[in-house]
Enzyme design. Structure first.
Site, PDB file in Angstrom:
ATOM      1  N   HIS A 194     -10.141   1.567   0.049  1.00 12.09           N
ATOM      2  CA  HIS A 194      -8.352   1.481  -0.002  1.00 12.09           C
ATOM      3  C   HIS A 194      -7.984   0.700  -1.426  1.00 12.09           C
ATOM      4  O   HIS A 194      -8.181  -0.317  -1.658  1.00 12.09           O
ATOM      5  CB  HIS A 194      -7.772   0.445   1.029  1.00 12.09           C
ATOM      6  CG  HIS A 194      -6.448   0.533   1.384  1.00 12.09           C
ATOM      7  ND1 HIS A 194      -5.562   1.250   0.711  1.00 12.09           N
ATOM      8  CD2 HIS A 194      -5.829   0.120   2.300  1.00 12.09           C
ATOM      9  CE1 HIS A 194      -4.245   1.279   1.042  1.00 12.09           C
ATOM     10  NE2 HIS A 194      -4.320   0.526   2.048  1.00 12.09           N
ATOM     11  N   PHE A 202       1.751  -3.253   3.959  1.00  9.42           N
ATOM     12  CA  PHE A 202       2.035  -4.555   4.204  1.00  9.42           C
ATOM     13  C   PHE A 202       3.395  -4.790   4.174  1.00  9.42           C
ATOM     14  O   PHE A 202       3.940  -4.424   3.035  1.00  9.42           O
ATOM     15  CB  PHE A 202       1.021  -5.642   3.678  1.00  9.42           C
ATOM     16  CG  PHE A 202      -0.312  -5.764   4.101  1.00  9.42           C
ATOM     17  CD1 PHE A 202      -0.809  -5.339   5.001  1.00  9.42           C
ATOM     18  CD2 PHE A 202      -0.966  -6.822   3.752  1.00  9.42           C
ATOM     19  CE1 PHE A 202      -1.898  -5.386   5.607  1.00  9.42           C
ATOM     20  CE2 PHE A 202      -2.212  -7.112   4.132  1.00  9.42           C
ATOM     21  CZ  PHE A 202      -2.838  -6.356   5.025  1.00  9.42           C
ATOM     22  N   GLU A 232      -1.428   5.035  13.610  1.00  5.18           N
ATOM     23  CA  GLU A 232      -1.000   6.126  12.906  1.00  5.18           C
ATOM     24  C   GLU A 232      -1.161   7.331  13.816  1.00  5.18           C
ATOM     25  O   GLU A 232      -0.362   8.288  13.784  1.00  5.18           O
ATOM     26  CB  GLU A 232      -1.923   6.244  11.647  1.00  5.18           C
ATOM     27  CG  GLU A 232      -1.555   7.509  10.746  1.00  5.18           C
ATOM     28  CD  GLU A 232      -2.097   7.566   9.368  1.00  5.18           C
ATOM     29  OE1 GLU A 232      -1.600   8.340   8.679  1.00  5.18           O
ATOM     30  OE2 GLU A 232      -2.906   6.779   9.245  1.00  5.18           O
ATOM     31  N   LYS A 244      -9.330   7.524   1.948  1.00 10.16           N
ATOM     32  CA  LYS A 244     -10.151   6.441   2.025  1.00 10.16           C
ATOM     33  C   LYS A 244     -11.425   6.340   2.581  1.00 10.16           C
ATOM     34  O   LYS A 244     -12.246   5.477   2.198  1.00 10.16           O
ATOM     35  CB  LYS A 244      -9.246   5.355   2.807  1.00 10.16           C
ATOM     36  CG  LYS A 244      -7.683   5.224   1.900  1.00 10.16           C
ATOM     37  CD  LYS A 244      -6.944   4.102   2.928  1.00 10.16           C
ATOM     38  CE  LYS A 244      -5.544   3.998   2.376  1.00 10.16           C
ATOM     39  NZ  LYS A 244      -4.666   5.327   2.353  1.00 10.16           N
ATOM     40  N   CYS A 270       0.859  -1.064   0.027  1.00 13.05           N
ATOM     41  CA  CYS A 270      -0.037   0.094  -0.090  1.00 13.05           C
ATOM     42  C   CYS A 270       0.838   1.291  -0.019  1.00 13.05           C
ATOM     43  O   CYS A 270       0.515   2.338  -0.169  1.00 13.05           O
ATOM     44  CB  CYS A 270      -1.016  -0.251   1.446  1.00 13.05           C
ATOM     45  SG  CYS A 270      -1.938  -1.626   1.380  1.00 13.05           S
ATOM     46  N   HIS A 299      -2.859   7.982   6.305  1.00 12.33           N
ATOM     47  CA  HIS A 299      -3.192   6.788   5.591  1.00 12.33           C
ATOM     48  C   HIS A 299      -4.579   6.193   5.988  1.00 12.33           C
ATOM     49  O   HIS A 299      -5.121   5.828   5.085  1.00 12.33           O
ATOM     50  CB  HIS A 299      -2.131   5.661   5.967  1.00 12.33           C
ATOM     51  CG  HIS A 299      -2.065   4.259   5.257  1.00 12.33           C
ATOM     52  ND1 HIS A 299      -1.783   4.290   4.084  1.00 12.33           N
ATOM     53  CD2 HIS A 299      -2.193   2.933   5.770  1.00 12.33           C
ATOM     54  CE1 HIS A 299      -1.833   3.019   3.741  1.00 12.33           C
ATOM     55  NE2 HIS A 299      -1.963   2.124   4.825  1.00 12.33           N
TER      56      HIS A 299
END
Length: 427
Positions: free
Chosen positions: A354, A413, A328, A349, A177, A317
């Site tokens: 996403h 990831f 975060e 998002k 991502c 994010h």
């Protein structure tokens, strides 16, 4: 890192909000419009999740020659569309080639000074699934000869360079991502180092497939709010239960500042800093204290030669996962300390879902528009405050505010972290 100045002169998106940058993407974000809907690409009746940020009624032939469309996986089609939109927006001149490949273009720029860096988390997943099905049903002799050229992660960057006949640096980035944020950050470095004057940079993803949906469900990463898909993506909200899978592309034109000024380009913002780190913790979960994310933000600020209290806005994010949003928030507090509570923060998002490897590009475009126009889009579906997420997430309604310096965060990831700092262009 000192070097040549790098500005953003073109923006191109292709998302579930629609194909037009300003009319669909930006106005949709400012209006707080959810792009999440039921999936109709395949039968989802056997799946626990039935919705996504899908681009409906997509006909690639409306954007490119049918012959070329057949040679591209859906993700690469999205990348090419967004790249051409960004080029048109930039005003850079490309002329249609007059040879045996109709529809291809030649740059009026020196092609050796124009590069392409496109990120994707997964690449041509739809092509892989289609050809695997052929293998099982009809045997290996029925596999398409285009299988590998369509599914490989560097197909988008390669095809864009071929389409435009540009021969500068050409690279693909795959860091889950964080892919397109890393792509843009590395393109920024290349222009700083004088390896190119113009780079087409960003990312694309198209993983709304049976394997893509099923894999993320198995990983327990997705929201299962089937009764209200438009409410499913709710970053930082107490009742968030996972992210919403989405597809799309976001591509920017990065340009050396004097090159852009010389041709009278429209400049949206300047890239001031870039930070990249690894969590070195877990292949899917973030570091519980947000250590890697915090270091990426701190490095980007140092690269930009800015103090934390000079930042006004963060495009987070903000995936809508229980752990990710809390971590975060911890990372932001670690870097910005008391200034964290004065920051305006929002998650793109919340409306788009996403888009995985495309998210960093799409979200940096939103950040650039915020810097340029002095308005920040909201985080929608923020209804119930979470004690662990207690900052200002611009809940539900866009906010007019001057933004001189902003940050865009992307975490993937594998523990990949990327942070980009933008500033209002000072000529």
């Amino acid at each position: 890192m000192a070097g040549r100045r790098v500005v953003i002169t073109g923006l191109g998106t292709f998302t579930a909000l629609g194909p037009d940058l300003m009319r669909d993407f930006w106005s949709g974000l400012l209006a707080g419009r959810s792009a999440i809907s039921l999936i109709d690409l395949f039968d989802t009746s056997q799946f626990r999740v039935h919705f996504a940020g899908q681009i409906h009624n997509f006909q690639p032939e409306a954007y490119m020659e049918a012959r070329l469309a057949r040679r591209l996986d859906r993700y690469a089609q999205f990348a090419l569309i967004a790249a051409m939109s960004a080029l048109k927006d930039s005003g850079l001149e490309f002329v249609r080639a007059e040879d045996d490949q109709p529809g291809f273009y030649l740059p009026k720029e020196d092609p050796d000074r124009v590069g392409v860096v496109i990120g994707t988390g997964i690449g041509g997943l739809a092509e892989y699934e289609e050809q695997h099905s052929r293998l099982l049903k009809a045997g290996p002799d029925r596999i398409s000869p285009l299988t590998i050229p369509k599914l490989m992660a560097n197909a988008a960057s390669g095809q864009i360079s071929i389409y435009l006949r540009v021969t500068g640096p050409n690279i693909a980035v795959a860091t889950a991502c964080a892919s397109s944020a890393h792509a843009i950050g590395e393109a920024f470095r290349m222009i700083q180092r004088s390896e190119a004057d113009v780079i087409i940079a960003g990312g694309a993803e198209a993983t709304i497939t049976p394997m893509g949906l099923g894999g993320f469900i198995a990983a327990r990463a997705l929201s299962e709010r089937n009764d209200a898909p438009e409410k499913a993506s709710r970053p930082f909200d107490r009742d968030r239960d996972g992210f919403v899978l989405a597809e799309g592309a976001g591509v920017l034109i990065l340009e050396e500042e004097t090159h852009a000024r010389r041709r009278g380009a429209n400049i949206y913002a300047e890239i001031l800093g870039y930070g990249a780190t690894a969590d070195a913790y877990n292949i899917t979960a973030p570091h519980p204290e947000g250590a890697g994310a915090a270091k990426a933000m701190a490095r980007a600020l140092a690269d930009a030669r800015l103090n934390p209290d000079q930042i006004q806005y963060i495009n987070a994010h903000g995936t809508s996962t229980p752990l990710g949003d809390a971590v975060e928030t911890k990372a932001i507090k670690a870097v910005f300390r008391e200034h964290a509570r004065r920051l305006a923060i929002s998650s793109t998002k919340s409306m788009l879902g996403h888009t995985l490897g495309a998210a960093g590009g799409i979200e940096l475009i939103a950040t650039a528009l915020t810097v340029r126009y002095g308005v920040a889009h909201p985080t929608i579906n923020y209804e119930n405050p979470d004690p662990e997420c207690d900052l200002d997430y611009i809940p539900n309604v866009a906010r007019e505010m001057p933004v001189r310096y902003a940050i865009s965060n992307s975490f993937g990831f594998g523990g990949h972290n990327a942070c980009i700092v933008l500033g209002a262009y000072q000529g």
